[in-house]
Design a protein around this motif. Sequence first.
Motif, PDB file in Angstrom:
ATOM      1  N   LEU A 169      -2.571  30.335 -37.983  1.00 48.40           N
ATOM      2  CA  LEU A 169      -2.795  31.755 -37.718  1.00 48.40           C
ATOM      3  C   LEU A 169      -2.914  32.052 -36.227  1.00 48.40           C
ATOM      4  O   LEU A 169      -2.658  33.174 -35.797  1.00 48.40           O
ATOM      5  CB  LEU A 169      -4.053  32.245 -38.426  1.00 48.40           C
ATOM      6  CG  LEU A 169      -4.099  32.077 -39.947  1.00 48.40           C
ATOM      7  CD1 LEU A 169      -5.400  32.652 -40.491  1.00 48.40           C
ATOM      8  CD2 LEU A 169      -2.903  32.745 -40.608  1.00 48.40           C
ATOM      9  N   ALA A 170      -3.345  31.042 -35.441  1.00 46.48           N
ATOM     10  CA  ALA A 170      -3.487  31.236 -33.993  1.00 46.48           C
ATOM     11  C   ALA A 170      -3.344  29.896 -33.298  1.00 46.48           C
ATOM     12  O   ALA A 170      -3.617  28.834 -33.878  1.00 46.48           O
ATOM     13  CB  ALA A 170      -4.832  31.875 -33.662  1.00 46.48           C
ATOM     14  N   VAL A 171      -2.933  29.952 -32.022  1.00 48.52           N
ATOM     15  CA  VAL A 171      -2.738  28.736 -31.238  1.00 48.52           C
ATOM     16  C   VAL A 171      -3.486  28.860 -29.912  1.00 48.52           C
ATOM     17  O   VAL A 171      -3.888  29.959 -29.493  1.00 48.52           O
ATOM     18  CB  VAL A 171      -1.234  28.483 -30.963  1.00 48.52           C
ATOM     19  CG1 VAL A 171      -0.497  28.249 -32.264  1.00 48.52           C
ATOM     20  CG2 VAL A 171      -0.632  29.654 -30.182  1.00 48.52           C
ATOM     21  N   TYR A 172      -3.685  27.714 -29.253  1.00 56.26           N
ATOM     22  CA  TYR A 172      -4.286  27.716 -27.921  1.00 56.26           C
ATOM     23  C   TYR A 172      -3.335  28.353 -26.910  1.00 56.26           C
ATOM     24  O   TYR A 172      -2.112  28.208 -27.008  1.00 56.26           O
ATOM     25  CB  TYR A 172      -4.605  26.298 -27.472  1.00 56.26           C
ATOM     26  CG  TYR A 172      -5.770  25.659 -28.190  1.00 56.26           C
ATOM     27  CD1 TYR A 172      -7.073  26.103 -27.976  1.00 56.26           C
ATOM     28  CD2 TYR A 172      -5.567  24.592 -29.070  1.00 56.26           C
ATOM     29  CE1 TYR A 172      -8.145  25.522 -28.625  1.00 56.26           C
ATOM     30  CE2 TYR A 172      -6.643  23.997 -29.724  1.00 56.26           C
ATOM     31  CZ  TYR A 172      -7.927  24.465 -29.506  1.00 56.26           C
ATOM     32  OH  TYR A 172      -8.995  23.882 -30.147  1.00 56.26           O
ATOM     33  N   GLY A 173      -3.935  28.990 -25.897  1.00 53.96           N
ATOM     34  CA  GLY A 173      -3.122  29.695 -24.914  1.00 53.96           C
ATOM     35  C   GLY A 173      -2.821  28.914 -23.659  1.00 53.96           C
ATOM     36  O   GLY A 173      -1.964  29.328 -22.870  1.00 53.96           O
ATOM     37  N   GLN A 174      -3.516  27.794 -23.440  1.00 51.12           N
ATOM     38  CA  GLN A 174      -3.272  27.061 -22.194  1.00 51.12           C
ATOM     39  C   GLN A 174      -3.663  25.595 -22.340  1.00 51.12           C
ATOM     40  O   GLN A 174      -4.065  25.157 -23.404  1.00 51.12           O
ATOM     41  CB  GLN A 174      -4.045  27.705 -21.043  1.00 51.12           C
ATOM     42  CG  GLN A 174      -5.554  27.675 -21.194  1.00 51.12           C
ATOM     43  CD  GLN A 174      -6.247  28.401 -20.047  1.00 51.12           C
ATOM     44  OE1 GLN A 174      -5.831  29.476 -19.652  1.00 51.12           O
ATOM     45  NE2 GLN A 174      -7.305  27.798 -19.507  1.00 51.12           N
ATOM     46  N   ASP A 175      -3.562  24.866 -21.254  1.00 54.76           N
ATOM     47  CA  ASP A 175      -3.839  23.430 -21.154  1.00 54.76           C
ATOM     48  C   ASP A 175      -2.714  22.650 -21.831  1.00 54.76           C
ATOM     49  O   ASP A 175      -1.756  23.219 -22.332  1.00 54.76           O
ATOM     50  CB  ASP A 175      -5.209  23.067 -21.732  1.00 54.76           C
ATOM     51  CG  ASP A 175      -5.907  21.992 -20.909  1.00 54.76           C
ATOM     52  OD1 ASP A 175      -5.235  21.034 -20.504  1.00 54.76           O
ATOM     53  OD2 ASP A 175      -7.109  22.121 -20.639  1.00 54.76           O
ATOM     54  N   PHE A 176      -2.838  21.330 -21.862  1.00 53.95           N
ATOM     55  CA  PHE A 176      -1.729  20.532 -22.364  1.00 53.95           C
ATOM     56  C   PHE A 176      -1.533  20.709 -23.869  1.00 53.95           C
ATOM     57  O   PHE A 176      -0.489  20.353 -24.413  1.00 53.95           O
ATOM     58  CB  PHE A 176      -1.909  19.049 -22.014  1.00 53.95           C
ATOM     59  CG  PHE A 176      -2.946  18.321 -22.824  1.00 53.95           C
ATOM     60  CD1 PHE A 176      -2.592  17.618 -23.972  1.00 53.95           C
ATOM     61  CD2 PHE A 176      -4.279  18.321 -22.429  1.00 53.95           C
ATOM     62  CE1 PHE A 176      -3.543  16.929 -24.711  1.00 53.95           C
ATOM     63  CE2 PHE A 176      -5.232  17.630 -23.159  1.00 53.95           C
ATOM     64  CZ  PHE A 176      -4.877  16.934 -24.307  1.00 53.95           C
TER      65      PHE A 176
END
Length: 680
Positions: free
Chosen positions: A561-568
């Motif tokens: 439903l959602a993902v991380y926006g930054q970093d590796f």
Amino acid sequence: MAKLVQSKIAYGGDYNPEQWPRDVWDEDVRMFELANIDIATVGVFSWVKYQPNEETYTFEWMDEVLNYLSNHGIRASLATGTAAHPAWMAKKYPDILRVDFTGRKHTFGQRHNSCPNSPTYRKFSAALAEKLAERYKDHPALAVWHISNEYGGACYCENCAREFRVWLEGRYHTIDRLNEVWNTSFWGHTFTHWDEVVPPNLLSEHMSELQPTKTAFQGISLDYSRFMSDSMLACYRLEYDAIRKHTPDIPITTNLMGTFKPLDYFEWAKHMDIVSWDNYPSYDTPPYQVAFRHDLMRGLKHGQSFMLMEQTPSQQNWQPYNSLKRPGVMRLQSYQAVAHGADTVMFFQLRRSRGACEKFHGAVIEHVGHEHTRVFQEVAQLGHELKQLGHQLLEARTLARVGILFDWANWWAVEYSSGPSVDLKYVNEVTKYYEALYSEHIAVDVIGKETDFSQYDIVIAPVLYIVSGQDAAKIRKYVKNGGKFITTFFSGIVDEHDLVHLGGYPGPLRDVLGIWSEEIDALPPNKHNQIVISHADGRLQGSYDCFMLYDRIHCEGAEVLAVYGQDFYRGEPVLTRNHFGQGIAYYVASSPDDRFLRDFLRSICAESGVESLIEASDHVESTIRQKDGQAYLMVLNHSSDPQVVRPLVGQGMDVLTGTFLGGSFVAEPYGVYILRLENS
């Protein structure tokens, strides 16, 4: 279990008439009558007065107190007085004195200074409780027994070391099993005999006085927390059993302290006829945190009403800034307790003491000694209203379709964990979810692992670090049968012994959640990431901030439903949904901001048909209670400004004013409204 017999919400508090001459008693009772005070807690710290030496008991003074109260229509919450042992006892029997976390043996002083595993303490405390029960079992003033007071104070003495070994042997049976569950092959800690085991404190397993949860062996420290809670409970139960023999129909309680970490209150509540607790928020404590603790106290006995045993009518004495409760706040906080399940409103204290550390703690009767004070006038006003309210809300049940799980062993284990972040605080994470629902005016029960989950549409279990096989089976059954289950990062990590579930996190919940967590990243407070919505779903849209811990998860059937926006790990899942049987399980892989939680939980509740009780600002609180088919909507304005409120569950008469409230209305500053809903 015995119940508190009452025709209205009991109103009163702690009273120490033995500290005052008789002419003061007369003045006290005159003022109690003005305020409609009808219950007094007496004898709380009276052990030495009851028992001035080993051979002598003196009860005549309490005879006089109880007779005096009874003659004036005031009932007694009669305490056993065992929270502070006498000086003569400490001198003659030093085994009664505690050894603290640093290894120092205490001398006589303060209170709660008794070793819970001292044979001396257990013998004399149980004997006193029985003598009191024998003497006062038929006294007309007796309404409820109050054992000890605010139990606490861990001990690490030889008594405790010896009894800890006995407790462990009863739990694990063999030394080999003990070594297995404590993983003692690490650091060469293997035990070959029971008498080699020592309590985990600063002299053994713990590493820092400034960080008392930093321990080399989490399993040992976790078991000692369980043992110490059980040890104090055993002291309570000795007194309980001694009293119960003589008064089977009088309820027995002891005053709890909300989210008090050392004691597993869910276990304690099994042995209490009625839960009671002491509510002392700071001047800046957010109202939702107080509401959470009230709901926790109600949840200890599966929704049963509780006693508000203590609160201050004005100010406290131990905080850095002992500010006054502003006009109207005492009344508001009293009704907040009632809104969440309290059947009593009681204060510490009824008359201010003259000396020692509580002489500046608030009281119904101030040092000036008369009724012409702001505080007394507010107390009298509330007493009049509670008399007018009568029995309408007594034993009313709170209606909630959302349950938030709270577990003491999980709390201990999370904060004993050697990582992944010093900022991870279990209560903070649980109350974040509670706050989001509170702000949306959605009714919530705070529940334990033994609560029947099936009565809830939604069960939320933040940071469920400990998941036993039994826990997993219960959650699996709940979701399979149609429940919605929400859990978070750092869940399903270990079993009940703090041993990691091998094969990938979240251990036995992998199939329910449909994910595998590979790694847990921890970042300092000045760093954060984003939750980017990748699947348009309900009210969730755009991006939100997240903090502290970040699971790198892989889906094994779950929907992203959602993902991380930054970093590796940018683009990797941070919010997932998994269909399991007839239900759905959600996983939140980081600690999100408040905006996300409100949007997310509002969406889940909407899908489940769980509606808000009112439409209003965050400053307004609402609950709904039901009795004999009649529902009551309680609305409380915690703001010093007027607030517009629109009830969403019906309209009705405000039982406090007789005013009909239909549609929207304006809640006055610190205003309280109890709507008897039509057609409920």
